[in-house]
Design an enzyme around this catalytic site. Sequence first.
Site, PDB file in Angstrom:
ATOM      1  N   ALA A  33      -1.881   6.513  -7.462  1.00 19.07           N
ATOM      2  CA  ALA A  33      -2.514   6.144  -6.193  1.00 19.07           C
ATOM      3  C   ALA A  33      -1.470   5.585  -5.236  1.00 19.07           C
ATOM      4  O   ALA A  33      -0.274   5.615  -5.526  1.00 19.07           O
ATOM      5  CB  ALA A  33      -3.619   5.122  -6.446  1.00 19.07           C
ATOM      6  N   ASN A  34      -1.902   5.096  -4.079  1.00 21.03           N
ATOM      7  CA  ASN A  34      -0.987   4.426  -3.148  1.00 21.03           C
ATOM      8  C   ASN A  34      -1.733   3.277  -2.466  1.00 21.03           C
ATOM      9  O   ASN A  34      -2.908   3.060  -2.712  1.00 21.03           O
ATOM     10  CB  ASN A  34      -0.414   5.437  -2.140  1.00 21.03           C
ATOM     11  CG  ASN A  34      -1.496   6.075  -1.297  1.00 21.03           C
ATOM     12  OD1 ASN A  34      -2.171   5.397  -0.518  1.00 21.03           O
ATOM     13  ND2 ASN A  34      -1.689   7.379  -1.459  1.00 21.03           N
ATOM     14  N   ARG A  35      -1.049   2.559  -1.583  1.00 17.85           N
ATOM     15  CA  ARG A  35      -1.578   1.317  -1.019  1.00 17.85           C
ATOM     16  C   ARG A  35      -2.505   1.486   0.173  1.00 17.85           C
ATOM     17  O   ARG A  35      -2.893   0.498   0.791  1.00 17.85           O
ATOM     18  CB  ARG A  35      -0.427   0.397  -0.606  1.00 17.85           C
ATOM     19  CG  ARG A  35       0.378  -0.125  -1.746  1.00 17.85           C
ATOM     20  CD  ARG A  35       1.366  -1.172  -1.268  1.00 17.85           C
ATOM     21  NE  ARG A  35       2.314  -1.511  -2.315  1.00 17.85           N
ATOM     22  CZ  ARG A  35       2.033  -2.316  -3.328  1.00 17.85           C
ATOM     23  NH1 ARG A  35       0.843  -2.878  -3.427  1.00 17.85           N
ATOM     24  NH2 ARG A  35       2.939  -2.557  -4.250  1.00 17.85           N
ATOM     25  N   ALA A  99      -3.673   8.932   3.363  1.00 15.28           N
ATOM     26  CA  ALA A  99      -2.386   8.906   2.661  1.00 15.28           C
ATOM     27  C   ALA A  99      -2.564   9.776   1.417  1.00 15.28           C
ATOM     28  O   ALA A  99      -2.853   9.291   0.322  1.00 15.28           O
ATOM     29  CB  ALA A  99      -2.018   7.484   2.291  1.00 15.28           C
TER      30      ALA A  99
END
Length: 220
Positions: A33-35, A99
Amino acid sequence: FDGGPAHRPLYGKHVLVTAGPTHEPIDPVRYIANRSSGRQGFAIAAAAAAAGARVTLVSGPVTLETPPGVDRIDVESAQEMAAAVEAALPADCAVMVAAVADWRAKGYEAQKIKKRGSAPPALMLTENPDILAALAASEQRPRLLVGFAAETENLIPNARKKREKKGADWIVANDVSGDTMGGADNQVTLVRESGEETWAPMAKELVAKQLVERIADELA
Ligand code: CTP
Ligand code: CA
């Protein structure tokens, strides 16, 4: 944008927004995942709906409320997001704020990967579809296609290159070296063929409102 039709400049338009991160499964309990929090994309969807547009919001996993008047489709992975975007077409404008994970695990393990032996497993990755670039090249390309560029260095040169390479009309260049991802504020530069416009740092809701005003002017 309350009041009469003059205050609903996107009335009759369909605006497609992607938002949030994607989750790329590794096994039944793990993912990449990402932020991204989804806040900027949700704010844009809210502002477009307030401006009178029909809004489809394709969202990765986030913990946000659906803005009023917005049609929300939840997805997890980049491949699911790509399919949901295609299914939502046609649109007059698409704003790709998500994102999207650039890579996913090459093979999905149907059972939880166990700690066996001493060596940790090697995670093999493969590239995800580029949803923005595919939309730019598609027969159903929205009239106005807006991408975001998340960069930690060389913001404007990278954003210009991205605009051309992906075939977007506008790129909102976003410096993510600080605490922008997940934060309440954003500092962006709008990159267009005709030149750049740098906006003061402001709340993500205000960035959204200003961007939607530009979109309404362009589609008018
Ligand atoms: N994007 C997309 N699909 C992907 C990757 C990115 O639709 N698989 C979109 C994002 O939603 C954003 C824009 O493309 O609007 C730019 O995303 P970004 O991650 O900044 O660019 P990349 O082309 O992935 O390049 P890099 O991450 O290497 O900087
Ligand atoms: Ca990327």
